[in-house]
Design a protein around this motif. Structure first.
Motif, PDB file in Angstrom:
ATOM      1  N   PRO A   1      18.001   5.757  -6.719  1.00 43.80           N
ATOM      2  CA  PRO A   1      18.404   6.224  -8.608  1.00 43.80           C
ATOM      3  C   PRO A   1      17.761   5.894  -9.150  1.00 43.80           C
ATOM      4  N   ILE A   2      16.287   4.803  -8.569  1.00 42.99           N
ATOM      5  CA  ILE A   2      15.349   4.576  -9.127  1.00 42.99           C
ATOM      6  C   ILE A   2      13.775   4.988  -8.819  1.00 42.99           C
ATOM      7  N   LEU A   3      14.054   5.777  -7.469  1.00 42.82           N
ATOM      8  CA  LEU A   3      12.755   6.191  -7.065  1.00 42.82           C
ATOM      9  C   LEU A   3      12.738   7.977  -8.015  1.00 42.82           C
ATOM     10  N   VAL A   4      14.271   8.603  -7.746  1.00 50.37           N
ATOM     11  CA  VAL A   4      14.511   9.692  -8.698  1.00 50.37           C
ATOM     12  C   VAL A   4      13.886   9.649  -9.591  1.00 50.37           C
ATOM     13  N   HIS A   5      14.257   8.419 -10.448  1.00 49.79           N
ATOM     14  CA  HIS A   5      13.802   8.413 -12.052  1.00 49.79           C
ATOM     15  C   HIS A   5      11.970   8.354 -12.131  1.00 49.79           C
ATOM     16  N   ILE A   6      12.014   7.639 -11.140  1.00 48.76           N
ATOM     17  CA  ILE A   6      10.312   7.605 -11.307  1.00 48.76           C
ATOM     18  C   ILE A   6       9.175   9.079 -11.449  1.00 48.76           C
TER      19      ILE A   6
ATOM     20  N   ALA B   1       1.123  -1.085  -0.246  1.00 51.43           N
ATOM     21  CA  ALA B   1       0.173  -0.223  -0.020  1.00 51.43           C
ATOM     22  C   ALA B   1       0.538   1.404  -0.615  1.00 51.43           C
ATOM     23  N   VAL B   2       2.130   1.132   0.747  1.00 51.61           N
ATOM     24  CA  VAL B   2       2.949   2.835   1.096  1.00 51.61           C
ATOM     25  C   VAL B   2       3.419   2.729  -0.405  1.00 51.61           C
ATOM     26  N   LEU B   3       3.967   1.832  -1.206  1.00 48.91           N
ATOM     27  CA  LEU B   3       5.037   1.289  -2.427  1.00 48.91           C
ATOM     28  C   LEU B   3       3.735   2.413  -3.448  1.00 48.91           C
ATOM     29  N   GLN B   4       2.105   1.556  -3.590  1.00 46.14           N
ATOM     30  CA  GLN B   4       1.570   2.271  -4.705  1.00 46.14           C
ATOM     31  C   GLN B   4       1.540   3.669  -4.174  1.00 46.14           C
ATOM     32  N   ARG B   5       1.417   4.129  -2.946  1.00 50.47           N
ATOM     33  CA  ARG B   5       1.295   5.984  -3.348  1.00 50.47           C
ATOM     34  C   ARG B   5       1.780   6.525  -3.449  1.00 50.47           C
ATOM     35  N   LEU B   6       3.412   5.676  -2.918  1.00 49.18           N
ATOM     36  CA  LEU B   6       4.450   6.026  -3.485  1.00 49.18           C
ATOM     37  C   LEU B   6       4.344   6.617  -4.699  1.00 49.18           C
ATOM     38  N   THR B   7       4.776   5.300  -5.481  1.00 52.19           N
ATOM     39  CA  THR B   7       4.670   5.260  -7.061  1.00 52.19           C
ATOM     40  C   THR B   7       3.802   6.197  -7.858  1.00 52.19           C
ATOM     41  N   ALA B   8       2.454   6.182  -7.307  1.00 57.18           N
ATOM     42  CA  ALA B   8       1.341   6.132  -8.131  1.00 57.18           C
ATOM     43  C   ALA B   8       0.964   7.558  -8.435  1.00 57.18           C
TER      44      ALA B   8
ATOM     45  N   LYS C   1       7.521  12.329 -13.388  1.00 58.01           N
ATOM     46  CA  LYS C   1       6.066  12.961 -13.573  1.00 58.01           C
ATOM     47  C   LYS C   1       6.253  14.329 -13.361  1.00 58.01           C
ATOM     48  N   LEU C   2       7.723  14.781 -13.393  1.00 58.54           N
ATOM     49  CA  LEU C   2       7.864  16.351 -13.141  1.00 58.54           C
ATOM     50  C   LEU C   2       6.956  16.821 -14.534  1.00 58.54           C
ATOM     51  N   ASP C   3       6.121  18.314 -14.814  1.00 58.77           N
ATOM     52  CA  ASP C   3       6.146  19.070 -16.293  1.00 58.77           C
ATOM     53  C   ASP C   3       8.160  19.628 -16.626  1.00 58.77           C
ATOM     54  N   LYS C   4       7.915  19.620 -17.500  1.00 59.67           N
ATOM     55  CA  LYS C   4       8.937  20.180 -18.493  1.00 59.67           C
ATOM     56  C   LYS C   4       9.877  21.419 -17.618  1.00 59.67           C
ATOM     57  N   ASN C   5       9.254  21.944 -17.457  1.00 61.03           N
ATOM     58  CA  ASN C   5       9.997  23.471 -17.092  1.00 61.03           C
ATOM     59  C   ASN C   5      10.529  23.009 -15.400  1.00 61.03           C
TER      60      ASN C   5
ATOM     61  N   LYS D   1      16.915  12.562  -1.139  1.00 58.64           N
ATOM     62  CA  LYS D   1      17.374  13.753  -0.390  1.00 58.64           C
ATOM     63  C   LYS D   1      17.773  15.177  -1.381  1.00 58.64           C
ATOM     64  N   GLN D   2      18.630  14.695  -2.059  1.00 60.82           N
ATOM     65  CA  GLN D   2      18.738  16.645  -3.325  1.00 60.82           C
ATOM     66  C   GLN D   2      17.598  16.651  -4.017  1.00 60.82           C
ATOM     67  N   PHE D   3      16.672  15.902  -4.852  1.00 60.03           N
ATOM     68  CA  PHE D   3      15.256  15.366  -4.789  1.00 60.03           C
ATOM     69  C   PHE D   3      14.294  16.091  -4.197  1.00 60.03           C
ATOM     70  N   LEU D   4      13.697  16.148  -3.248  1.00 60.96           N
ATOM     71  CA  LEU D   4      13.079  15.869  -1.631  1.00 60.96           C
ATOM     72  C   LEU D   4      13.363  17.558  -1.858  1.00 60.96           C
ATOM     73  N   GLU D   5      14.490  17.905  -1.645  1.00 62.03           N
ATOM     74  CA  GLU D   5      15.382  19.620  -0.944  1.00 62.03           C
ATOM     75  C   GLU D   5      14.964  20.567  -2.205  1.00 62.03           C
ATOM     76  N   PHE D   6      15.003  19.771  -3.540  1.00 66.62           N
ATOM     77  CA  PHE D   6      14.453  21.182  -4.093  1.00 66.62           C
ATOM     78  C   PHE D   6      13.075  21.381  -4.230  1.00 66.62           C
ATOM     79  N   LEU D   7      12.557  20.129  -4.258  1.00 63.64           N
ATOM     80  CA  LEU D   7      10.732  20.356  -4.147  1.00 63.64           C
ATOM     81  C   LEU D   7      10.733  21.437  -3.384  1.00 63.64           C
ATOM     82  N   GLU D   8      10.931  21.218  -2.000  1.00 56.82           N
ATOM     83  CA  GLU D   8      10.200  21.919  -0.577  1.00 56.82           C
ATOM     84  C   GLU D   8      11.029  23.228  -1.495  1.00 56.82           C
ATOM     85  N   LEU D   9      12.055  23.555  -1.809  1.00 55.25           N
ATOM     86  CA  LEU D   9      13.067  24.861  -2.511  1.00 55.25           C
ATOM     87  C   LEU D   9      11.710  25.846  -3.290  1.00 55.25           C
ATOM     88  N   ARG D  10      11.284  24.830  -4.685  1.00 52.67           N
ATOM     89  CA  ARG D  10      10.537  25.259  -5.032  1.00 52.67           C
ATOM     90  C   ARG D  10       9.473  25.512  -4.953  1.00 52.67           C
TER      91      ARG D  10
END
Length: 202
Positions: free
Chosen positions: A153-158, A107-114, A162-166, A185-194
């Motif tokens: 690598p897998i999580l960041v790729h997935i 259930a957690v993986l489904q919520r994460l990847t979907a 899901k991000l728009d081009k910009n 960690k880098q990806f989450l920090e970027f989203l937070e700053l964004r």
């Protein structure tokens, strides 16, 4: 001197005891549990602390249990009448059904990847939702003793898909070494700053 020290200690203990007994904490309300596997841990932990481990009769515990569940969970123990003899049976039935690690992890993986993509609506709330859902899901997997330290690598790729081009382009521009695999960690920090930056200019 010893006598004075003893009296002083007794006074301090008395004051501390009086203070602690007069400090009233806010009432904690149990959340209703309806059979959602992702909500089971929170419900069961709170119920155990507030009701299951208390010195009250099993009939009272079963009454509290029945009044705080609904839907599928309620139907599971509906046939059990409120009595001391039925409480342990009811509690075990719920634990047997919902304390299922495989289903919880799934259930957690489904919520994460979907998660919803940001293609059409890269709004502040959408970016914030992706950040929070990802972080919460990883915390839940950790609590379930699932090792995720090599998943970056897998999580960041997935999630990048899901991000728009910009937004994706903005993320790439934050990387100091674009030839290396970015971390979650880098990806989450970027989203937070964004989303914080977008909130500041709205």
């Amino acid at each position: 001197m010893v006598e004075w020290t003893s009296k002083s200690t007794k006074i301090e203990t008395s004051i501390r005891s009086t203070y602690q007994s007069s400090a009233t904490l806010p009432t904690i309300s149990l959340p209703k549990f309806s059979g959602d596997y992702l909500s089971w841990r929170q419900f069961s932990d709170l119920f155990a602390q507030l009701i299951h481990n208390q010195r009250i009769s099993d009939s009272q515990k079963l009454w509290y249990l029945k009044t705080n569940i609904q839907g599928e969970a309620e139907a599971l123990i509906k046939h059990l009448q409120i009595s001391d003899a039925n409480y342990e049976t009811a509690w075990q039935l719920l634990q047997s059904r919902y304390e299922n690690k495989r289903v919880l992890v799934s259930a957690v993986l489904q919520r994460l990847t979907a998660q919803n993509s940001l293609y059409d609506h890269p709004t502040v709330q959408a970016i914030k939702n992706m950040h929070d859902t990802t972080k919460e899901s990883l915390c839940e997997l950790h609590n379930l003793n699932i090792e995720t330290s090599t998943w970056d690598p897998i999580l960041v790729h997935i999630l990048l898909k899901k991000l728009d081009k910009n937004t994706h382009c903005s993320f790439e521009q934050t990387l100091t070494n674009p030839k290396e695999m970015p971390t979650i960690k880098q990806f989450l920090e970027f989203l937070e700053l964004r989303f914080q930056s977008l909130e500041a200019i709205v």
